[in-house]
Design an enzyme around this catalytic site. Structure first.
Site, PDB file in Angstrom:
ATOM      1  N   ARG A  11      32.883 -20.028   2.128  1.00  0.00           N
ATOM      2  CA  ARG A  11      34.127 -19.535   2.717  1.00  0.00           C
ATOM      3  C   ARG A  11      34.765 -18.515   1.781  1.00  0.00           C
ATOM      4  NH1 ARG A  11      38.124 -22.927   2.911  1.00  0.00           N
ATOM      5  NH2 ARG A  11      39.208 -21.774   4.525  1.00  0.00           N
ATOM      6  N   LYS A  29      34.030 -31.342  -5.502  1.00  0.00           N
ATOM      7  CA  LYS A  29      33.393 -30.799  -4.298  1.00  0.00           C
ATOM      8  C   LYS A  29      31.930 -31.226  -4.191  1.00  0.00           C
ATOM      9  CE  LYS A  29      33.163 -26.711  -1.491  1.00  0.00           C
ATOM     10  NZ  LYS A  29      34.031 -25.776  -0.801  1.00  0.00           N
ATOM     11  N   ARG A  66      45.318 -25.810  -2.657  1.00  0.00           N
ATOM     12  CA  ARG A  66      45.147 -26.283  -4.032  1.00  0.00           C
ATOM     13  C   ARG A  66      46.181 -27.361  -4.281  1.00  0.00           C
ATOM     14  NH1 ARG A  66      40.832 -24.735  -5.046  1.00  0.00           N
ATOM     15  NH2 ARG A  66      40.185 -22.733  -5.808  1.00  0.00           N
TER      16      ARG A  66
HETATM   17  C1  BTN Z   1      32.326 -23.392   1.450  1.00  0.00           C
HETATM   18  O1  BTN Z   1      32.594 -22.356   0.838  1.00  0.00           O
HETATM   19  O2  BTN Z   1      32.858 -24.461   1.147  1.00  0.00           O
HETATM   20  C2  BTN Z   1      31.321 -23.366   2.579  1.00  0.00           C
HETATM   21  C3  BTN Z   1      29.895 -23.382   2.083  1.00  0.00           C
HETATM   22  C4  BTN Z   1      28.860 -23.370   3.192  1.00  0.00           C
HETATM   23  C5  BTN Z   1      27.459 -23.251   2.645  1.00  0.00           C
HETATM   24  C6  BTN Z   1      26.407 -23.431   3.697  1.00  0.00           C
HETATM   25  S1  BTN Z   1      24.798 -23.640   3.027  1.00  0.00           S
HETATM   26  C7  BTN Z   1      24.086 -23.476   4.598  1.00  0.00           C
HETATM   27  C8  BTN Z   1      24.838 -22.388   5.308  1.00  0.00           C
HETATM   28  N1  BTN Z   1      24.283 -21.110   4.989  1.00  0.00           N
HETATM   29  C9  BTN Z   1      25.124 -20.354   4.286  1.00  0.00           C
HETATM   30  O3  BTN Z   1      24.885 -19.199   3.850  1.00  0.00           O
HETATM   31  N2  BTN Z   1      26.285 -21.004   4.083  1.00  0.00           N
HETATM   32  C10 BTN Z   1      26.253 -22.296   4.707  1.00  0.00           C
END
Ligand code: BTN
Length: 329
Positions: free
Chosen positions: A125, A190, A326
């Site tokens: 994100r 996380k 946060r």
């Molecule tokens: C975040 O930032 O918290 C979200 C992360 C999401 C990662 C997943 S891994 C599978 C899918 N492919 C990606 O490129 N991103 C999501």
């Protein structure tokens, strides 16, 4: 065999974590020592560490359960089988989200799942990248199609969080929780993240829900993570976790949740989300694109919007977008 096939064959033998002599590997894989050395180098490039042993052999730093399409498929429920259109497992993709977004444009039907052992351009994100070394996590995406307007998708990313939290609980991660909108946490560290991306194709709205879970992150790769994190290896121990079981649990829960969401939207799931909400009642600082507000979290409404009580007692709603949350120090 191609170079990639040789690497995969070598990996399949080394995955048990035991030491294998060069002689054994050369015989079992019908490759000459030079080709073996080349395949070992390729695995190092993948971020795996086949260690050369003094006894002239190799072993991985720790055992690795490779993703196995058949094992995952065997763990799927009848409901999932009826809704799933495809299940694909790749050793390497740029990003499972990018892959399925492109397939959505090619008019693939909904219900497609794609998993990758490694992503070289995994996305998070807020335009962050997602650390995705080979075999170190569960990286996967689900493509789903919806009728109706984009507003009907409100709360879907929170609903996805419920599916992830349920599957982790089923695996034994009892203290899993969610931080609005969809961070997956364990004891405030996380454990995973969710990235929803949507568009229109084939006359419908399509959504790609991407999920990344930390399973066993190499310390070196984890240096790139700029917040407290945890992986399943630390929570459950090596023996407690099977990535194939986790993948099947997760796909089953995603299909169930997306099916429910189709019928009743987030309103039907809001109560269950509250059960995983780690922020309710806590004072937080909410970062908006051009400002920040503080207040006490009062849960979410029926559309998944965050309810934040300000100092004057008024409760304001904040919906999705580029909002970060946060904890107030
Ligand atoms: C975040 O930032 O918290 C979200 C992360 C999401 C990662 C997943 S891994 C599978 C899918 N492919 C990606 O490129 N991103 C999501």
């Amino acid at each position: 065999m191609t170079d990639t096939a040789l690497e995969q064959a070598l990996l399949a033998v080394l995955a048990d974590g035991a030491a294998h002599t060069e002689r054994e590997l050369v015989e079992r894989l019908s490759m000459d020592p030079a080709a073996l050395a080349q395949a070992v180098r390729a695995l190092r490039d993948l971020g795996l560490e086949p260690r050369g042993l003094p006894s002239d052999g190799y072993r991985l730093a720790e055992p690795l359960e490779l993703l196995d399409r058949q094992r995952i498929a065997a763990g799927l429920s009848d409901e999932t089988r009826t809704r799933l259109s495809r299940l694909e497992v790749y050793p390497l993709l740029d990003s499972t989200n990018t892959y399925l977004l492109a397939r959505a444009g090619e008019e693939w039907p909904g219900g497609a799942v794609c998993l990758a052992e490694r992503q070289h351009a995994g996305r998070g994100r807020l335009r962050r990248s997602w650390v995705s070394p080979f075999g170190a996590g569960l990286f996967g995406s689900l493509l789903w199609r919806f009728d109706g307007q984009p507003a009907a998708l409100s709360g879907l990313s929170l609903a996805t969080g419920i599916a992830v939290a349920r599957s982790l609980r089923a695996l034994g991660v009892t203290e899993v929780g969610l931080k609005w909108p969809n961070d997956v946490l364990w004891r405030e560290r996380k454990l995973g993240g969710i990235l929803l991306e949507s568009g229109a194709s084939a006359g419908t709205l399509h959504v790609v829900a991407g999920i990344g879970l930390n399973v066993s992150l190499p310390r070196q790769a984890a240096l790139a993570i700029d917040q407290p994190w945890v992986d399943l290896r630390e929570i459950l121990g090596v023996a407690g976790m099977s990535r194939n079981r986790l993948a099947a649990l997760l796909i089953n829960e995603l299909v169930e949740i997306f099916g429910r969401f189709e019928q009743g939207g987030f309103a039907d799931l809001a109560q269950e989300w509250a059960g995983f909400d780690l922020m309710a009642g806590r004072r937080v600082r909410l970062r908006l694109p051009n400002a920040a507000v503080t207040g006490i979290v009062r849960g979410v409404d029926a559309s998944g919007a965050l309810l934040l009580e300000s100092a004057d007692g008024r409760v304001n709603t904040y919906l999705g977008g580029e909002i970060g949350l946060r904890l107030e120090p």
